[in-house]
Scaffold this motif. Structure first.
Motif, PDB file in Angstrom:
ATOM      1  N   VAL A 140       5.461   5.208   2.230  1.00  0.00           N
ATOM      2  CA  VAL A 140       4.873   6.521   2.271  1.00  0.00           C
ATOM      3  C   VAL A 140       5.627   7.908   1.772  1.00  0.00           C
ATOM      4  CG1 VAL A 140       3.571   6.051   4.414  1.00  0.00           C
ATOM      5  CG2 VAL A 140       6.110   6.675   4.588  1.00  0.00           C
ATOM      6  N   SER A 141       4.939   8.833   1.366  1.00  0.00           N
ATOM      7  CA  SER A 141       5.691   9.897   0.642  1.00  0.00           C
ATOM      8  C   SER A 141       6.190  10.845   1.875  1.00  0.00           C
ATOM      9  CB  SER A 141       4.514  10.777  -0.034  1.00  0.00           C
ATOM     10  OG  SER A 141       4.494  10.224  -1.302  1.00  0.00           O
ATOM     11  N   ALA A 142       6.684  11.972   1.747  1.00  0.00           N
ATOM     12  CA  ALA A 142       7.059  12.827   2.752  1.00  0.00           C
ATOM     13  C   ALA A 142       5.423  13.473   3.047  1.00  0.00           C
ATOM     14  CB  ALA A 142       7.765  13.858   2.241  1.00  0.00           C
ATOM     15  N   GLN A 177       0.780  -1.233  -0.053  1.00  0.00           N
ATOM     16  CA  GLN A 177      -0.012  -0.026   0.093  1.00  0.00           C
ATOM     17  C   GLN A 177       1.011   1.256   0.063  1.00  0.00           C
ATOM     18  OE1 GLN A 177      -2.414  -0.273   3.428  1.00  0.00           O
ATOM     19  NE2 GLN A 177      -3.940  -1.554   2.224  1.00  0.00           N
ATOM     20  N   LYS A 178       0.496   2.213  -0.769  1.00  0.00           N
ATOM     21  CA  LYS A 178       1.144   3.452  -0.764  1.00  0.00           C
ATOM     22  C   LYS A 178       0.280   4.547  -0.306  1.00  0.00           C
ATOM     23  CE  LYS A 178       2.659   7.428  -3.161  1.00  0.00           C
ATOM     24  NZ  LYS A 178       2.022   8.493  -3.612  1.00  0.00           N
ATOM     25  N   TYR A 179       0.733   5.388   0.509  1.00  0.00           N
ATOM     26  CA  TYR A 179       0.248   6.735   0.860  1.00  0.00           C
ATOM     27  C   TYR A 179       0.740   7.668   0.551  1.00  0.00           C
ATOM     28  CZ  TYR A 179      -2.643   3.246   3.524  1.00  0.00           C
ATOM     29  OH  TYR A 179      -3.613   2.170   3.844  1.00  0.00           O
ATOM     30  N   ARG A 202      10.539  13.596  -8.693  1.00  0.00           N
ATOM     31  CA  ARG A 202       9.231  14.031  -8.157  1.00  0.00           C
ATOM     32  C   ARG A 202       8.093  13.197  -8.069  1.00  0.00           C
ATOM     33  NH1 ARG A 202       8.902  19.098  -5.630  1.00  0.00           N
ATOM     34  NH2 ARG A 202       7.408  17.866  -4.470  1.00  0.00           N
ATOM     35  N   GLY A 203       7.476  12.857  -7.201  1.00  0.00           N
ATOM     36  CA  GLY A 203       6.449  11.774  -7.105  1.00  0.00           C
ATOM     37  C   GLY A 203       6.904  10.303  -7.130  1.00  0.00           C
ATOM     38  N   GLY A 204       8.312  10.198  -6.795  1.00  0.00           N
ATOM     39  CA  GLY A 204       8.973   8.814  -6.898  1.00  0.00           C
ATOM     40  C   GLY A 204       8.568   8.035  -5.804  1.00  0.00           C
TER      41      GLY A 204
HETATM   42 MG    MG Z   1       3.278  12.597  -4.073  1.00  0.00          MG
END
Ligand code: MG
Ligand code: ASP
Length: 404
Positions: free
Chosen positions: A40-42, A6-8, A150-152
């Motif tokens: 997870v992203s920042a 799962q990616k948030y 970006r968006g990585g």
């Molecule tokens: Mg993003």
């Protein structure tokens, strides 16, 4: 036991409350009997403010140091997410990109993944941990920290799903899925149940940015089926997968718009070999990213060459082409601002005729003038006045019955 990645995204982990919400969702998934890897992203806004900070101490920060800095954004989130889950009485552990086994090339700030051997990750999963992996970051063979553009974090999730052979990969974001058009522009837009990798890529490159394009390319290459869905509700999202036969029965899957475009025309260039090469070599040398190119029919031995680009690229154009225009004895360099791109996308275009005609007819009935046209196998795009983009999107969306 099945394994779910799962990616948030940044908004989904944007504050402590939201991180706790993610923790609850992750625990729910584990309680259903699945192994869970979370990427997870920042927290939203963090990467941007880190970039701003860097600019405040140096006009030209070294890319190596940028990566060390930017990677801290995701590192904050993995620790907080793991703490939140642990505080709810479950076992979670955080892993940086390097600890998760993500090896990249050495191109700082936009590195490519070259190898992924998730040894620690598999071990912790086997011990029953929920693994929280930092998106967007990796490490070179010689242990330099890198980031994936970006968006990585999307790419991290897809790559990990491929490496651990996940049964399901879910990309949680702040929208319900992929829509037939941006609902803020076309209020009758509908969420799609499924879309092919290629359509998703075309949508992304035409302005509907739901995910990082590179991550979709990676998913296509390694056959990673994934779902884009919201972390704020439990509605099913959009499944992105390899094209199926039945997808072709729909002519147009979606409509995209892209604002902020400009058109550059080199007027009356001599029509002989090498001229286009001269123009676009100069454009490329200045690192200017362009989109559509049109060369007109030659009348009196001269022809016009036009191309479109993002308006932000315009300041570089004069310096890149001023001299070339003189050298090739072209008449002038003209710039038209205030235009935008409207695209229709669908794998069904391959097997249906009259698609472009229908689009042009809808625009003409709305009195919208077409400045440029370009097509690919699964896309037809037009350049129109920027102020007409929303109206154009609505009439075209309607013409193809996308609200139904
Ligand atoms: Mg993003
Ligand atoms: N934090 C990074 C960015 O803002 C990566 C990501 O969010 O996917 O681009």
């Amino acid at each position: 036991m099945s394994l779910i990645v799962q990616k948030y995204g940044g908004t989904s982990v944007g504050n402590p409350e939201r991180i706790k919400n993610v923790a609850r969702r992750v625990i729910e998934t584990q309680d259903q009997g699945h192994g869970v890897v979370v990427v997870v992203s920042a927290m939203s806004g963090v990467t941007d403010s880190l970039i701003k900070l860097a600019r405040e101490v140096s006009p030209t920060p070294e890319e190596r140091e940028m990566d060390v800095l930017l990677a801290t954004g995701e590192q904050t989130t993995i620790a907080l997410t793991a703490m939140a889950i642990n505080a709810m009485g479950k076992k979670a552990i955080s892993l940086t990109g390097a600890q998760a086994g993500i090896v990249t090339d050495g191109v700082h700030t936009r590195a490519k993944i070259s190898d992924l051997t998730p040894k620690q990750l598999k071990q912790y999963l086997a011990e029953g941990y929920i693994c929280i992996v930092a998106g967007f970051q990796g490490q070179t063979k010689d242990q330099r920290i890198t980031t994936l553009g970006r968006g990585g974090s999307d790419l991290t999730a897809i790559a990990i799903a491929a490496a651990v052979k996940a049964d399901l990969c879910q990309i949680f974001t702040d929208v319900d899925g992929v829509y037939t058009c941006d609902p803020r522009v076309v209020p009758t837009a509908k969420k799609l149940d499924e879309i092919s990798f290629d359509e998703m890529l075309e949508m992304a490159s035409s302005g509907s940015k739901v995910m990082q394009s590179r991550s979709v390319e990676f998913a296509k290459k390694f056959g990673v089926v994934f779902e884009v869905r919201s972390s704020f509700n439990h509605n099913p999202g959009t499944i992105v997968k390899e094209e199926t036969k039945s997808m072709e029965t729909v002519v147009v899957r979606g409509v995209s718009i892209e604002k902020n475009q400009a058109k550059v025309t080199v007027r009356a260039v001599p029509d002989h070999p090498g001229v286009a090469a001269r123009v676009f070599t100069a454009v490329a040398a200045a690192n200017i990213i362009i989109d559509m190119i049109v060369q007109n029919v030659s009348h009196d031995g001269t022809t016009d060459i036009s191309f479109t680009l993002n308006r932000d690229e315009l300041p570089k154009i004069e310096a890149a082409l001023g001299l070339v225009v003189k050298e090739i004895a072209a008449k002038a360099l003209e710039i038209q601002d205030g235009i935008g791109k409207l695209s229709i996308i669908g794998v069904g275009m391959r097997s249906h005729s009259g698609v472009a005609a229908k689009m042009f007819e809808a625009l003409s009935q709305a009195g919208i003038n077409i400045v440029m046209i370009s097509t690919s196998e699964i896309k037809t795009a037009v350049i129109i006045e920027e102020s007409k983009l929303a109206q154009g999107a609505n009439v075209v969306h309607e013409a193809f019955g996308l609200s139904k």
